[in-house]
Design an enzyme around this catalytic site. Structure first.
Site, PDB file in Angstrom:
ATOM      1  N   GLU A 369       0.805  -1.215   0.000  1.00 47.56           N
ATOM      2  CA  GLU A 369       0.000   0.000   0.000  1.00 47.56           C
ATOM      3  C   GLU A 369       0.842   1.271   0.000  1.00 47.56           C
ATOM      4  O   GLU A 369       0.534   2.241  -0.700  1.00 47.56           O
ATOM      5  CB  GLU A 369      -0.954  -0.006   1.194  1.00 47.56           C
ATOM      6  CG  GLU A 369      -1.932  -1.168   1.216  1.00 47.56           C
ATOM      7  CD  GLU A 369      -2.872  -1.181   0.015  1.00 47.56           C
ATOM      8  OE1 GLU A 369      -2.975  -0.170  -0.690  1.00 47.56           O
ATOM      9  OE2 GLU A 369      -3.508  -2.217  -0.206  1.00 47.56           O
ATOM     10  N   HIS A 372       1.998   2.401  -3.318  1.00 47.70           N
ATOM     11  CA  HIS A 372       1.073   3.227  -4.106  1.00 47.70           C
ATOM     12  C   HIS A 372       1.439   4.702  -3.949  1.00 47.70           C
ATOM     13  O   HIS A 372       1.324   5.495  -4.896  1.00 47.70           O
ATOM     14  CB  HIS A 372      -0.372   3.012  -3.647  1.00 47.70           C
ATOM     15  CG  HIS A 372      -1.025   1.806  -4.228  1.00 47.70           C
ATOM     16  ND1 HIS A 372      -1.088   1.565  -5.589  1.00 47.70           N
ATOM     17  CD2 HIS A 372      -1.664   0.756  -3.630  1.00 47.70           C
ATOM     18  CE1 HIS A 372      -1.740   0.430  -5.810  1.00 47.70           C
ATOM     19  NE2 HIS A 372      -2.097  -0.082  -4.644  1.00 47.70           N
ATOM     20  N   GLU A 392      -0.824  -1.338  -9.940  1.00 45.45           N
ATOM     21  CA  GLU A 392      -1.029  -2.414  -8.966  1.00 45.45           C
ATOM     22  C   GLU A 392       0.163  -3.367  -8.928  1.00 45.45           C
ATOM     23  O   GLU A 392       0.594  -3.808  -7.857  1.00 45.45           O
ATOM     24  CB  GLU A 392      -2.299  -3.197  -9.307  1.00 45.45           C
ATOM     25  CG  GLU A 392      -3.531  -2.714  -8.590  1.00 45.45           C
ATOM     26  CD  GLU A 392      -3.410  -2.811  -7.083  1.00 45.45           C
ATOM     27  OE1 GLU A 392      -3.052  -3.887  -6.563  1.00 45.45           O
ATOM     28  OE2 GLU A 392      -3.668  -1.808  -6.411  1.00 45.45           O
ATOM     29  N   HIS A 456      -6.457  -5.188 -10.672  1.00 46.27           N
ATOM     30  CA  HIS A 456      -5.800  -6.267  -9.942  1.00 46.27           C
ATOM     31  C   HIS A 456      -5.540  -7.471 -10.830  1.00 46.27           C
ATOM     32  O   HIS A 456      -4.623  -8.251 -10.577  1.00 46.27           O
ATOM     33  CB  HIS A 456      -6.649  -6.683  -8.742  1.00 46.27           C
ATOM     34  CG  HIS A 456      -6.916  -5.555  -7.811  1.00 46.27           C
ATOM     35  ND1 HIS A 456      -8.027  -4.759  -7.909  1.00 46.27           N
ATOM     36  CD2 HIS A 456      -6.182  -5.060  -6.788  1.00 46.27           C
ATOM     37  CE1 HIS A 456      -7.980  -3.836  -6.976  1.00 46.27           C
ATOM     38  NE2 HIS A 456      -6.874  -3.990  -6.277  1.00 46.27           N
TER      39      HIS A 456
END
Length: 679
Positions: A369, A372, A392, A456
């Site tokens: 995360e 990102h 992703e 994803h």
């Protein structure tokens, strides 16, 4: 985000794939590969390259980075003129990377007549002397918008965006903001509105839906979620060392060694920062959910390891590379089965899982995360289409890197994503990097409709590429896990090791890619990065070619398993809109006799509405061989094809040319690479 369809609702964004990735000027970066337009036959056994120290990014102190940004900002008007921007266009400095040889990679956003240009970002590479070496643009399209007065009202586009947000589970009745922009993410740049609608999705995930609408027609042009949500696992990392801050008799989860990263307890809340973890002793949690500080300790540890990974592996000081830490929030909401990074608060947030029994505060979630955030502050890959899949995949790749870097015996490194959380209830991981299709939805290889999938699942080929580049194809056991990675063409790939693969991916992310980069552009960028780091005749460079070919993106290096000798030109050439033909050359030497009757010509071109293109192979004699005709009805994107040509009347040696002409208006593109293979 780490998505699962079993516990949460996911939005499957379907739209026209962003195809145009302008990498003009990369030829200067990899000039050694094709001197004077010539490419040599690949050696049968290329030697492993050593990192070229000239092309390694130096570690900048916050003051050094600030000074480079100030210098770039002071010269941005001159830079805009030097790279041919129009009078209404201005640059906004976004980030800067400096190499050991003095080359500076400056990333800019762009405005037009004072309006932000979405998809107008670019990277300018400047030599130590101050001369411009190359320019990498998200789009090559000219910014010429005749009318800057919207024909549709702000209220109507706001209504449209709110309705779209509600269709995705949003709860707000009004937009947070509506602004005029220039949309240049695909096709011809137009005046548009960008509308942001917040609120909550139906699974409790914060929603920041961005909708881009044509200001002349009211047609939706693009949309993406600004919140990147994810699923973590409940595994603890065992007993670890945490950095805290003592004030009097109290300790707080405040990591002064890592930019002041703080960890807060939301205590089931969904807004604000909550309460900073504070107590009278420096032992945090008890390893179970009975103590709220357990989740805080896991999150704090994950943030620290991710910081150290980026610092020690890439020389990056924090997510923004400015020495400033983000912050973490745990115990978000009630039974929230998710975790997410939010750019707007520059923070990580973790839910407590089903029944509030399993806080999603694992190490690999933090790595995924928080990466990102790194992507948002570097390439800024759009979170939709093929660029969304690459976004992703970058988090999966870097999260995997974090897990291996930690060397934690409780959570050993692997190429399985979410392997500990059992979110599907069947003991399986969320994703598999060696063979993504094992999850039932991700794709192993690229195909023309990949960009229409949820990000994803479109991340699969990039994850697969990274595994192949790191470990190679076939069956092997790593840290007790058995992998068996296939390839799209059935040919083997020899890995170069995870450390080198990470360096290549990171350099492409930070110096080669833009917001609209797709899979073809990712290949071009990673090849440029590998060429700079290890040399264009190295085993590493050729492994990048072969690993991409292993997921059906581009051609093989010709250095192994192909049964022939290949000659390739990877210098990008821009294709002007409805203009004269452009050529890319390959010089073949050292062969005897004529070319074969089955000469293989592999072409990799990014171009929206590919039917506009006419493509010819021109032999050394000047004779043209038609590869592709014009077709007004072929509206698909890109040309990634291998053609067979009877060239037996041509001498094998000499200069061969790929000739490409755009014969219709409104779409532009780039010759990324092309290749001749002699059987």
């Amino acid at each position: 985000m780490l998505s699962s369809t079993s516990r949460r609702r996911t939005s499957h964004v379907s739209h026209r794939r962003t195809a145009t990735v302008a990498l003009a000027g990369v030829a200067a970066l990899i000039a050694a590969a094709v001197q004077s337009g010539a490419a040599s036959a690949a050696p049968a056994k290329p030697q492993a390259g050593k990192v070229n120290p000239a092309h390694v990014a130096v570690k900048l102190s916050p003051s050094q980075r600030a000074e480079l940004i100030r210098h770039a900002d002071a010269g941005k008007a001159a830079t805009a003129r030097s790279i041919g921007l129009g009078a209404k266009e201005k640059l906004v400095v976004h980030d800067v990377v400096k190499d050991a040889d003095g080359t500076v990679h400056t990333r800019y956003e762009r405005t037009y007549a004072g309006l932000p240009v979405l998809g107008g970002d670019l990277v300018v590479d400047t030599a130590k002397s101050g001369a411009t070496k190359s320019v990498i643009k998200a789009t090559n399209a000219s910014l010429k918008v005749a009318d800057l007065t919207p024909a549709v009202s702000k209220a109507s586009v706001e209504k449209q965006a709110v309705q779209r947000a509600k269709a995705l589970g949003g709860s707000k009745s009004a937009a947070d903001s509506v602004r005029r922009v220039i949309w240049a993410g695909s096709g011809k740049p137009v005046l548009a509105y960008e509308t942001i609608v917040g609120g909550l999705q139906d699974d409790g995930t914060p929603n920041q839906l961005h909708v881009v609408t044509d200001a002349a027609t009211g047609k939706k042009l693009f949309e993406y979620q600004g919140i990147k949500t994810g699923i973590g696992n409940t595994q603890y990392s065992g007993q670890v060392t945490l950095t805290s801050t003592q004030s009097g008799s109290n300790y707080t989860l405040n990591d002064g060694a890592r930019g002041g990263h703080k960890t807060y307890n939301l205590n089931r809340g969904t807004s604000g920062t909550g309460t900073l973890f504070s107590q009278t002793n420096d032992t945090w949690g008890n390893g179970t959910t009975s103590n709220a500080a357990t989740a805080g300790a896991d999150a704090h540890y994950g943030a620290a390891v991710t910081w150290d990974f980026y610092k020690n592996v890439f020389g990056r000081s924090g997510i923004k590379n400015n020495g400033v830490g983000a912050y973490s929030r745990v115990h978000y909401g009630n039974a929230y089965v998710n975790a997410f990074w939010d750019d707007s608060c520059f923070c990580m947030t973790y839910g407590d899982g089903s029944g509030n029994a399993d806080p999603l505060t694992s190490l690999d979630v933090a790595g995924h995360e928080m990466s990102h955030g790194v992507t948002a502050n570097t390439a800024g890959l759009n979170y939709s289409g093929e660029s969304g899949g690459l976004n992703e995949a970058t988090s999966d790749i870097m999260g995997t890197g974090v897990e291996f870097y930690a060397n934690n015996s409780t959570d050993v490194g692997d190429y399985l994503i979410g392997e500990k959380i059992d979110i599907n209830g069947d003991g399986t991981p969320l994703r598999y990097m060696d063979k993504p299709s094992k999850d039932g939805a991700s794709k192993d290889s690229w195909y023309s409709g990949l960009g229409n999938l949820d990000v994803h699942y479109s991340s699969g080929p990039a994850n697969h590429f990274f595994y192949l580049l790191s470990e190679g194809s076939g069956t092997k056991v790593i840290n007790g896990v058995t992998y068996n990675s296939p390839t799209a063409d059935g040919l083997p790939v020899t890995g170069i090791g995870r450390d080198k693969a990470l360096q290549i991916w990171y350099r492409a992310l930070t110096t080669k890619w833009t917001s609209t980069t797709n899979y073809a552009g990712a290949r071009t960028g990673t090849l440029a990065a590998a060429g700079e780091l290890y040399g264009t005749t190295s085993a590493e460079y050729k492994a990048v070619q072969d690993a991409w070919a292993g997921v059906a993106v581009g051609a093989r290096s010709g250095g192994g398993g192909g049964g022939g000798t290949s000659y390739e030109n990877t210098s990008p050439v821009s294709i002007p809109d409805n203009g004269p033909a452009v050529t890319s050359n390959i010089t073949v030497s050292g062969r005897s006799g004529n070319a074969p009757s089955n000469l293989s010509v592999s072409v990799d071109i990014t171009h929206t509405w590919r039917g506009d293109l006419v493509i010819d192979l021109v032999g050394p004699s000047g004779t043209s061989y038609r590869l592709k005709n014009f077709s007004s009805s072929d509206s698909a994107d890109n040309v990634s094809e291998t053609y067979t040509v009877n060239a037996s009347s041509e001498s094998a040696n000499g200069t061969w040319k790929l000739k490409v002409q755009d014969q219709a208006a409104q779409d532009v593109g780039t010759i990324n690479s092309w290749k001749l293979t002699f059987p």
